[in-house]
Motif scaffolding. Sequence first.
Motif, short mmCIF file in Angstrom:
data_model
loop_
_atom_site.label_atom_id
_atom_site.label_comp_id
_atom_site.label_asym_id
_atom_site.label_seq_id
_atom_site.Cartn_x
_atom_site.Cartn_y
_atom_site.Cartn_z
N SER A 123 0.75 -1.28 -0.04
CA SER A 123 -0.10 0.07 -0.01
C SER A 123 1.00 1.28 -0.25
CB SER A 123 -0.94 -0.13 1.06
OG SER A 123 -1.82 1.12 0.98
N LEU A 124 1.86 1.24 0.85
CA LEU A 124 2.94 2.29 0.85
C LEU A 124 3.30 2.56 -0.68
CD1 LEU A 124 4.54 4.42 3.03
CD2 LEU A 124 6.57 2.55 2.30
N ALA A 125 3.97 1.50 -1.38
CA ALA A 125 4.73 1.72 -2.71
C ALA A 125 3.59 2.34 -3.58
CB ALA A 125 4.89 0.11 -3.12
N LEU A 126 2.23 1.71 -3.41
CA LEU A 126 1.36 2.35 -4.48
C LEU A 126 1.19 3.83 -4.31
CD1 LEU A 126 -1.29 -0.80 -4.30
CD2 LEU A 126 0.28 -0.26 -6.19
N ASN A 127 0.95 4.25 -3.12
CA ASN A 127 0.79 5.47 -2.86
C ASN A 127 1.98 6.36 -2.96
OD1 ASN A 127 -1.83 6.18 -1.56
ND2 ASN A 127 -1.28 4.54 -0.24
N MET A 128 3.16 6.00 -3.06
CA MET A 128 4.38 6.55 -3.38
C MET A 128 4.64 6.67 -4.84
SD MET A 128 6.84 5.83 -0.02
CE MET A 128 8.24 6.70 -0.58
N MET A 129 4.42 5.73 -5.49
CA MET A 129 4.52 5.39 -7.05
C MET A 129 3.64 6.60 -7.86
SD MET A 129 4.33 1.36 -7.42
CE MET A 129 4.74 1.25 -9.25
N PRO A 130 4.38 6.88 -8.81
CA PRO A 130 5.48 6.64 -9.55
C PRO A 130 6.72 7.80 -9.05
CG PRO A 130 4.34 7.81 -11.06
CD PRO A 130 3.45 7.49 -9.98
N GLU A 131 6.08 9.14 -8.49
CA GLU A 131 7.06 10.07 -8.14
C GLU A 131 7.88 9.82 -7.00
OE1 GLU A 131 3.61 10.49 -8.26
OE2 GLU A 131 3.25 11.41 -10.12
N ALA A 132 7.33 9.35 -6.11
CA ALA A 132 7.93 9.41 -4.66
C ALA A 132 8.84 7.95 -4.74
CB ALA A 132 7.13 9.47 -3.37
#
Length: 958
Positions: A123-132
């Motif tokens: 969930s963290l990865a999906l919220n940070m992708m693709p910019e962060a």
Amino acid sequence: MDQGRGGQSPDSLDFTVENVEKALHQLYYDPNIENKNLAQKWLMQAQVSPQAWQFSWVLLSPEKVPEIQYFGASALHTKISRYWNDIPAEQYESLKSQLFSQIARFASGSKIVLTRLCVALASLALNMMPEAWPAAVSDMVKMFQTESCDVDGRARCLALLELLTVLPEEFQTSRLPQYRKGQVRNALGQESGAVFPLLQQLLQQQDSPSFIKQKVLKCFSSWVQLDVPLSDCESLMQVAFSSLQDPELFDTAVEAIVNAISQPDSQRYVNTLLKLIPQVLQLQEQLRQAVQSGDMETSHGICRIAVALGENHSRALLEQVDHWQSFLALVNMIMFCTGIPGHYPVNETTSSLTLTFWYSLQDDIMSFEANKQVVYMQVYRPVYFQLVDVLLHKAQFPSDEEYSSWSSDEKEQFRIYRVDISDTLMYVYEMLGAELLSNLYDKLGRLLTSTEQPASWQHTEALLYGFQSIAETIDVNYSDVIPGLIGLIPRININNVQLADTVMFTIGALAEWLADHPVMINNVLPLVLHALGNPELSISSVSTLKKICRECKYDLPPYAANIVAVSQEVLIKQIHKTSQCMWLMQALGFLLSALPVEEILRNLQSLISPYIQQLEKLASETPNPSNKLAIIHILGLLSNLFTTLDITRHDDDSGEGSEVKKKLVEPGPNPVVVVLQQVFALIQTVLSKWLNDSQVVEAVCAIFEKSVKTLLHDFTPMISQLSEMLGQMYSTIPQASALDLTRQMVHIFASETDHFPPIKALFQLVTTVTLSIFQQGPRDHPDIVDSFMQLQAQALKRKPNLFLSENLDVKAVFHCGVLSLKFPEAPTVKATCLFFTELLPRCGDVPPIGQVVHEDGKLLLQAVLEGIGGQSSRTLVDQFAEILFALNKHCFSYLSLWLKEVLQQPGFPSSRVTQEQKNTFTQQILRERVNKRRVKEMVKEFTLLCRGLHGTEYVADY
């Protein structure tokens, strides 16, 4: 959250580690269900509280038990997935590294906690992708491939596979806004290049244990659902096909292959699809061996793969004309699966999977332009004729001995399977046409005339079932084989219930054909009458007789005496259950309709007399449960007889809303009216004893309701008597069925000036009685209120001048309507909304209505807005919108004042809407006086604001 603190509300407890642990203990181990529910509610609040960031990490400590660690991991996932915007950007990296280290620690620990932590990191990865976090997936792979002295390689590998598997799954269920979903999907698609080589390497490594390979296949299965190009999956698909040889990997490999093939986007990759066909065809030997050894799981899995390829891509593969032979080979493989040996569902469960493929293939062939279609038909017509043979073979019953050993559940599954086959045959007829019927007829003829060996009843039954499947839904009147079929039916040696049932249903399916060819009726009618005496053939024989009597009634007079005699005999012997007795009475009603009036009366006397005598006896007895059932049964028989006994010829079929043109065959009173007048006094006696019983009252009302509907204006001689009886009934003990019958009479006789006065008096009487119910408290009688509102609506529609009478308190009726809008029962509120939408257009032409709306319309508006504001179910807002629309159309000047006054009240109709939103709503409504659909959309929007649901996920299907 122990018992000692039970006096506190859950909200007052601090969300500390200690309290969370106590609450979890209570949830898992407290035997008291109320305490468990309280703990669960509190824990849900804890999970979303700001303190969750603190206690979650502590709960993951190594010394805690898995249940507590699991809650800690779940709380982290909840915070990340649902409250992402609360997390400052500068904390992303530390959160990421904390989760990585926890996953590494749990790689050798509790599996359920590991999965939950992986979901949180996903969930963290999906919220940070693709910019962060641009290369999130590659980073994950690198992180876990790095040697770590604490965690062994296999555990690290499993943790990475778990993380990679849950990532696409979390994406599918994530709450990302639509524009972000597109961005993240693209980013994930590009990252498949970091995942697939790793998966392939793990699958092909000789020393990879089975559980690792299973996890790899599950991971692949998860990733293909992200619409990864099928061409990128080729290498992995090949390894997955090889894995089908390993029994431990078989199920997971099937799932992965089927998921990959079934992606909507995969049809673009025709070259890859063409490469898959040989790989699927190579499974035929494994399929045959599985069938021979009775390995249902393997045959089922291989069939799923073949069907997935054929069903999802038949159009694309048909268009590859250079490869027609390989696609035909795939079609033949699916045919093998359709005809797989054994009886469904006991010996095999595979054949049912294939049926939808044949629909798809046919649709695709028929969708080509005519010149192409001809070419495809040359190849595939023989295939579909073969399919018919295969399906009819599969539809055959097993031997009597074997069938008797089946459980009731297996028999029911087989029945449903045969219905599916029947539907497929009906569909296939569109492609094969009349030649299909000729084909079936030739087979049946050969079977029944063969002298070499007697045909099995199963084979005969299946061919007849094929005929029945087609004739039930397709017009076979122009088929030249039906006369031959009708000629063959009497030659069938009916020695079995299933065969007899199918013979009956086939005759029933041909009833319309018999109406056009009455000379053939005598070929089959004796079979039907003979079957009536067999309780095992109850449903098929009675429904077939009813169809024949309905379709062929004008050709049945020569057989009428025989039909009535046989029917009377089976009714007296009580061979059939109640519902079949009712059908039989309907059949007799159709039959008698075509006879001369004196013959109808003579038959009615002999048919009904035993029941009248029985009813007289029952009416004299003290009421008890057993004689109640007998009374309801007899009244039901009369109702059903009068439903279809109609001696008039209809010029056209008309619905309830239209005038019905009918012409009498003979002058004089209608036979039904003659009988009703004869039994009227007896019915009154029954009523006097049973007036308290709503079921008996309903059964009495049903007789008259069915008679009125059938006879229409021929019923006029009974109007006065019936109106008086209904008035007495309703005055003594009000029941909804009496109001429904009154509504029927208002509807049918509204234009009968000479006969309407008794109905007018009845209408006024039941209205007065119902108004007194409202004064005493109507909440216990939602059914009466529902029927009363429907009656008032019908009166307004058909006879609005009833509301001009001095004896009708229009104001009181209006107030009852306003009160009824607040009932919790949806049908009652719907009926009330209908009443108001009929009433408001009458403001101008019925002065009493205009006056009451002028004086009290604001109360109506207030009740409607309360319902929209959240007091009523959201399913009713369309009906409330209709009232608003009617107010706007017919009372515009009042509505603009009332809306302003009513919506000025603070917190009305909901504390969730601002004054500005209420003003906007008012302006929108007042502007729209033509488009009802627009008003409904405005009201939907406003009700969501009032309920605090606007913009939430709950609105998705609304």
